[in-house]
Design a protein around this motif. Structure first.
Motif, PDB file in Angstrom:
ATOM      1  N   ASP A   1       0.841  -1.205   0.000  1.00  0.00           N
ATOM      2  CA  ASP A   1       0.000   0.000   0.000  1.00  0.00           C
ATOM      3  C   ASP A   1       0.873   1.250   0.000  1.00  0.00           C
ATOM      4  N   TYR A   2       1.948   1.223   0.780  1.00  0.00           N
ATOM      5  CA  TYR A   2       2.874   2.355   0.847  1.00  0.00           C
ATOM      6  C   TYR A   2       3.496   2.601  -0.529  1.00  0.00           C
TER       7      TYR A   2
ATOM      8  N   ASP B   1       0.996   4.197  -2.738  1.00  0.00           N
ATOM      9  CA  ASP B   1       0.802   5.610  -2.402  1.00  0.00           C
ATOM     10  C   ASP B   1       1.932   6.470  -2.963  1.00  0.00           C
TER      11      ASP B   1
ATOM     12  N   GLU C   1       1.722  14.433   0.462  1.00  0.00           N
ATOM     13  CA  GLU C   1       1.352  13.041   0.198  1.00  0.00           C
ATOM     14  C   GLU C   1       2.445  12.075   0.643  1.00  0.00           C
TER      15      GLU C   1
ATOM     16  N   ALA D   1       1.935   9.276   3.524  1.00  0.00           N
ATOM     17  CA  ALA D   1       2.217   7.862   3.271  1.00  0.00           C
ATOM     18  C   ALA D   1       3.193   7.320   4.315  1.00  0.00           C
TER      19      ALA D   1
END
Length: 111
Positions: free
Chosen positions: A50-51, A54, A85, A89
């Protein structure tokens, strides 16, 4: 979701991509939080993927915003959004790892 499922089956490939991502900043500068190049605790789990997603999305948006920028203010806004962002993250990923018992911290040596 599909991207995450594809990445689960190939952690070595994802880990090989991470260092290249950290070095290839669309803005040409690195005045933001450092981008992690490996998972905390060497545990490439869903939170790590997920990181990475992102970070890729933030870089993609920055490139797109810089292409559309018509003046210096547009470029500053794009870079500020990118920095935010990246920071978000990092914060989210580190929080998840702390909740799972991994220690995330900084060591300072000196007086």
């Amino acid at each position: 979701m599909i991207f995450r499922k594809l990445m689960i089956g190939m952690p070595a490939a994802a880990l090989a991509v991470a260092p290249a991502m950290a070095m290839a900043h669309p803005s040409g500068n690195q005045d933001h939080e450092p981008i992690l190049t490996r998972p905390i605790g060497d545990n490439p789990d869903n939170y790590w993927y997920d990181y990475l997603t992102d970070i890729r999305e933030a870089e993609h948006e920055l490139k797109k915003d810089l292409r559309r920028a018509t003046d210096e203010e547009d470029r500053r806004d794009a870079l500020e959004e990118y920095r935010a962002e990246i920071a978000d993250a990092n914060k989210d990923y580190k929080k998840e790892m702390r909740e799972r018992g991994y220690h995330v911290g900084r060591v300072t040596v000196g007086k």
